[in-house]
Design a protein around this motif. Sequence first.
Motif, mmCIF file in Angstrom:
data_model
loop_
_atom_site.group_PDB
_atom_site.id
_atom_site.type_symbol
_atom_site.label_atom_id
_atom_site.label_comp_id
_atom_site.label_asym_id
_atom_site.label_seq_id
_atom_site.Cartn_x
_atom_site.Cartn_y
_atom_site.Cartn_z
ATOM 1 N N ALA A 42 -7.080 -0.688 -5.969
ATOM 2 C CA ALA A 42 -6.655 -0.404 -4.585
ATOM 3 C C ALA A 42 -7.831 0.062 -3.728
ATOM 4 O O ALA A 42 -7.629 0.559 -2.631
ATOM 5 N N GLN A 43 -9.039 -0.088 -4.250
ATOM 6 C CA GLN A 43 -10.238 0.326 -3.537
ATOM 7 C C GLN A 43 -11.389 -0.612 -3.854
ATOM 8 O O GLN A 43 -11.462 -1.169 -4.944
ATOM 9 N N VAL A 86 -6.965 8.992 0.618
ATOM 10 C CA VAL A 86 -6.653 9.493 -0.715
ATOM 11 C C VAL A 86 -6.615 11.006 -0.648
ATOM 12 O O VAL A 86 -7.504 11.633 -0.091
ATOM 13 N N LEU A 119 -9.223 -4.808 -4.990
ATOM 14 C CA LEU A 119 -8.044 -4.226 -4.316
ATOM 15 C C LEU A 119 -6.812 -4.269 -5.208
ATOM 16 O O LEU A 119 -6.014 -3.332 -5.220
ATOM 17 N N GLU A 125 -12.995 7.452 0.517
ATOM 18 C CA GLU A 125 -11.730 7.969 -0.009
ATOM 19 C C GLU A 125 -10.514 7.397 0.706
ATOM 20 O O GLU A 125 -9.647 8.119 1.187
ATOM 21 N N LYS A 146 -14.521 1.596 0.156
ATOM 22 C CA LYS A 146 -13.289 2.367 0.348
ATOM 23 C C LYS A 146 -13.270 3.598 -0.560
ATOM 24 O O LYS A 146 -12.780 4.646 -0.173
ATOM 25 N N LYS A 147 -13.834 3.458 -1.750
ATOM 26 C CA LYS A 147 -13.917 4.602 -2.650
ATOM 27 C C LYS A 147 -14.865 5.659 -2.089
ATOM 28 O O LYS A 147 -14.595 6.860 -2.181
ATOM 29 N N LYS A 188 -7.540 3.974 0.422
ATOM 30 C CA LYS A 188 -6.939 2.958 -0.450
ATOM 31 C C LYS A 188 -6.111 1.989 0.374
ATOM 32 O O LYS A 188 -5.583 2.345 1.422
ATOM 33 N N ASN A 202 -0.097 -0.540 -5.655
ATOM 34 C CA ASN A 202 -1.199 -1.486 -5.494
ATOM 35 C C ASN A 202 -0.656 -2.865 -5.135
ATOM 36 O O ASN A 202 0.435 -3.247 -5.571
#
Length: 154
Positions: free
Chosen positions: A85-86, A152, A81, A94, A90-91, A96, A105
């Motif tokens: 930030a992912q 995102v 994170l 999409e 989370k990626k 963050k 961040n």
Amino acid sequence: MRFRELKKNKKPAQIKESKKFVYAPYNYRVKAFITDMFMIYAPILYIITYVFMDGKDNFQSSQMAPFIGVALYGVIYAFLLSKFAQTPGKKAYEIKVLNSTNGENITFIKALFRFVAFLFTATTVLGLFLPFYRKDKKALHDLICGTIVVAVKS
């Protein structure tokens, strides 16, 4: 711009642009959490169980092994994170996790504190239902840490 200002060749007043965030849907956050559990936490438990211990019986009888697994997962989660930030989950969906004040961040310490606050929120369960009643979709651990989960822009 008004016609009168155009006629006098006046420039329009500068408008402050504030960062507008698109809040991540709560179901994406849950799906990302489940994905992270399979991609990060399950391998950690597997390695602890079969590499460092003699098998599942020793793992189940140990009180320290699950704690080490959760602590290691928390450190990896906080690192990801703070750096990107992912997390992988989370990626995939999409989204963050950003600082709610400046949209940047979060730091490693704040990410680690957010993980600990999440553990507290998950045990009380009430904090996990908070996003259903808020426009900004913040859970209790997001409110405590001053973070926001955003979609995102693709």
